[in-house]
Structure formats: structure tokens, C-alpha cells
Design a protein around this motif. Structure first.
Motif, short mmCIF file in Angstrom:
data_model
loop_
_atom_site.label_atom_id
_atom_site.label_comp_id
_atom_site.label_asym_id
_atom_site.label_seq_id
_atom_site.Cartn_x
_atom_site.Cartn_y
_atom_site.Cartn_z
N UNK A 1 0.81 -1.19 0.13
CA UNK A 1 -0.12 0.05 -0.08
C UNK A 1 0.85 0.94 0.04
N UNK A 2 2.00 1.11 0.08
CA UNK A 2 3.09 2.42 0.03
C UNK A 2 3.81 2.32 -1.30
N UNK A 3 3.39 1.55 -2.25
CA UNK A 3 4.20 1.57 -3.52
C UNK A 3 5.43 0.87 -3.60
N UNK A 4 5.53 -0.08 -2.52
CA UNK A 4 6.98 -0.71 -2.36
C UNK A 4 6.83 -2.18 -2.77
N UNK A 5 7.82 -2.82 -3.11
CA UNK A 5 7.90 -4.15 -3.56
C UNK A 5 7.28 -5.01 -2.28
N UNK A 6 6.38 -5.72 -2.37
CA UNK A 6 5.98 -6.60 -1.43
C UNK A 6 6.45 -8.29 -1.78
N UNK A 7 6.18 -8.48 -2.87
CA UNK A 7 6.51 -9.81 -3.31
C UNK A 7 6.69 -9.79 -4.82
N UNK A 8 6.92 -10.82 -5.57
CA UNK A 8 7.01 -11.02 -7.05
C UNK A 8 6.29 -12.24 -7.32
N UNK A 9 5.82 -12.20 -8.59
CA UNK A 9 5.20 -13.33 -9.22
C UNK A 9 5.99 -13.77 -10.41
N UNK A 10 5.88 -14.79 -10.84
CA UNK A 10 6.83 -15.14 -12.19
C UNK A 10 6.29 -16.54 -12.70
N UNK A 11 6.65 -16.85 -14.11
CA UNK A 11 6.42 -18.13 -14.63
C UNK A 11 7.83 -18.48 -14.91
N UNK A 12 7.91 -20.05 -14.96
CA UNK A 12 9.14 -20.41 -15.27
C UNK A 12 9.11 -21.66 -16.12
N UNK A 13 9.80 -21.96 -16.93
CA UNK A 13 9.84 -23.02 -17.71
C UNK A 13 11.01 -23.32 -18.61
N UNK A 14 10.84 -24.30 -19.47
CA UNK A 14 12.17 -24.78 -20.27
C UNK A 14 12.13 -23.65 -21.37
#
Length: 282
Positions: A232-245
Motif C-alpha cells: 500500500x506504500x508502492x513498495x515491493x511486497x513480493x514478486x510473481x513469475x512463470x518459469x519453464x524450459x
């Protein structure tokens, strides 16, 4: 307490063996050794034999056995007598699960990870920064053939991962340099970024396009596309990703995958009450 007829205030002074058991940093040696055993056991689902644990931890077999016996009584480890291997126990999971529960956004993130998996047909991951490393909180596995780079609960250097670079792109140069000084820039593959100037150029690209790519930098044959989830402060909370070959995450797919990951990250940000950079909090 009374000693030689004289009352002494305060705690009883430590005996020489007790003092010797404390490390220079004030840590108790037996606790440190027990935790090192748990950390090694967590590295391999196949478990370890006693002699292998002794080699990996640098402790004598008798010391390892004594500590394992104590940990087994508390259910932090368990022994499989059919193959004479030690494994992580149920209590280690129960304690570790508190880390995930404390980050109460994990349950809320699950529908978005499933959406990301279904839209891309690749494994979707949720990770956070912990002690200047990336730790994977949870993932939704792809239905395709997949070799996971880092298992849930595993750590990876920020400079060598898509999620790490996505978060680093939100940091200032001084903070990035501090992490480089602490972690170094290990060459994990022939494609690893090992020069600060190259990393800063990569982070500029991440900021411009809104997503980060791990292009076989941590393991050959694997790619990862990541974007940041903000608080809520515009700071990084987490990250999501996709991964594969790399046979599936091709150069041609990267822009589409990057756009999809960034869009889902923005949706999750809003669902968690966060704000995107540049937006004003409600």
C-alpha cells in the motif's frame, strides 16, 4: 544464591564448558550445529545417511547422531529405517509454515497464480525477499514437463533470478551496489550476469518494459519471467513469475509472457490493497 556464606545477586556465572560452547557471536554452538543439520536435510527430499550428513556439516558422526536423536524426539527430523536415511520431520514443516502464514497474502495470491499458470501453461511462482535473497513461498506447477529451479522454501541470489531482478529494479543504485558487495555476482551458467555494469543495464531494461527475465542465468535450459507485486506504500511486497524450459519459453513468447505476468502482478497488487508505482494511494 548463597556461596561460601556470601549472597550473590544476578545469574550464576557460566562454567568454562558453557562459555566454550558459545560462538564468538554469542550463539550457542549446539544450537548452531543442530540448525545446520536441518538446513542440509532441507536441501534434498531423498534424505541423507548419517555419514553423508557428517561430511556435509563438517561434524563428527557421533556429534551428528547425538543431535539427530534430540531433533527426532522433538519431531524436527525423522529416520527412515528401510533405507537408513534421515529426513525433515513434521515439526520442521509446522514451524516453517508460520513464515508463510505471517505473510497472509499467500492465500489471496493463489487464484492469481492459477490464472497465470492457466494463461501461460507454465509454472507460476510467488516469492519474497528475505535477508537480501529470494525465497519461494509457493507455486502452482505447470501441467507440462518441468524441472523446477528452486523448490518451495528454497533460496536464490537476487542477481541470478527473474524475481530478484524484478525487485532489484525498484531499488536505488546504492542499495543494488550494497547487495552486490554482500552477495557477489556468481557465475552459475555461461549466461550469468557477472559485471555490475551489465546488471545495471539489465535493470534499466526491466524498468522500461515492466518485467524481468532470467535467461538461463541460474540454470541452462530454464527461463523465468517475473514482475513485482506492490504494497500500500508502492513498495515491493513480493514478486510473481512463470518459469519453464527454453523450448517452450522462446524468444518469440517473451513479450507476451512479460505482458501477462505484469498484468496479473498489477491485478494482485490491487487485490491486496497495494498501489502501483506512480499511483496515489486511495
Amino acid at each position: 544464591m548463597m556461596r561460601n556464606g556470601i549472597r550473590r545477586n544476578g545469574p550464576e556465572p557460566k562454567s568454562s564448558p558453557e562459555r566454550a560452547a558459545e560462538g564468538r557471536d554469542g550463539g550457542v554452538q549446539s544450537v548452531d550445529r543442530a540448525l545446520s543439520i536441518i538446513e542440509v536435510l532441507a536441501e534434498d527430499d531423498e534424505g541423507y545417511r548419517l555419514t553423508d550428513l557428517a561430511v556435509r556439516t563438517g561434524l563428527s558422526p557421533s556429534t551428528v547422531h547425538r543431535l539427530l536423536t534430540t531433533l527426532e524426539k522433538r519431531r524436527f527430523v525423522q529416520f527412515d529405517r528401510t533405507c537408513s536415511r534421515w529426513h525433515i520431520g513434521a515439526q520442521s514443516f509446522a514451524v516453517g509454515a508460520t513464515f508463510t502464514r505471517r505473510r497472509n497474502f499467500v492465500a489471496q495470491a493463489m487464484p492469481y497464480l492459477r490464472k497465470l499458470r492457466d494463461q501461460t501453461r507454465e509454472t507460476a511462482n510467488l516469492a519474497v525477499v528475505d535477508d537480501q535473497s529470494i525465497i519461494v513461498l509457493t507455486r502452482i506447477e505447470s501441467r507440462e514437463i518441468m524441472r523446477s529451479l528452486t523448490k518451495v522454501g528454497g533460496r536464490v541470489a537476487m542477481v541470478a533470478s527473474g524475481v530478484g531482478k524484478a525487485v532489484l529494479a525498484t531499488y536505488g543504485d546504492d542499495d543494488v551496489n550494497a547487495i552486490i558487495r554482500r552477495q557477489g555476482m556468481p557465475r552459475l551458467t555461461e549466461k550469468s550476469i557477472v559485471r555490475p555494469s551489465a546488471l545495471f543495464a539489465e535493470l534499466a531494461t526491466v524498468r522500461r518494459q515492466g518485467y524481468a527475465v532470467d535467461d538461463e542465468e541460474a540454470r541452462m535450459g530454464l527461463r523465468c519471467v517475473a514482475a513485482v507485486v506492490y504494497n500500500d506504500c508502492g513498495e515491493p511486497l513480493a514478486a510473481i513469475s512463470v518459469s519453464g524450459m527454453t523450448s517452450r519459453i522462446t524468444d518469440e513468447r517473451l513479450p507476451t509472457l512479460g505482458k501477462t505476468v505484469a498484468e496479473v502482478a498489477a491485478e494482485l497488487t490491487l487485490a491486496l490493497g497495494g498501489v502501483m508505482p506512480g499511483a496515489k494511494p486511495a
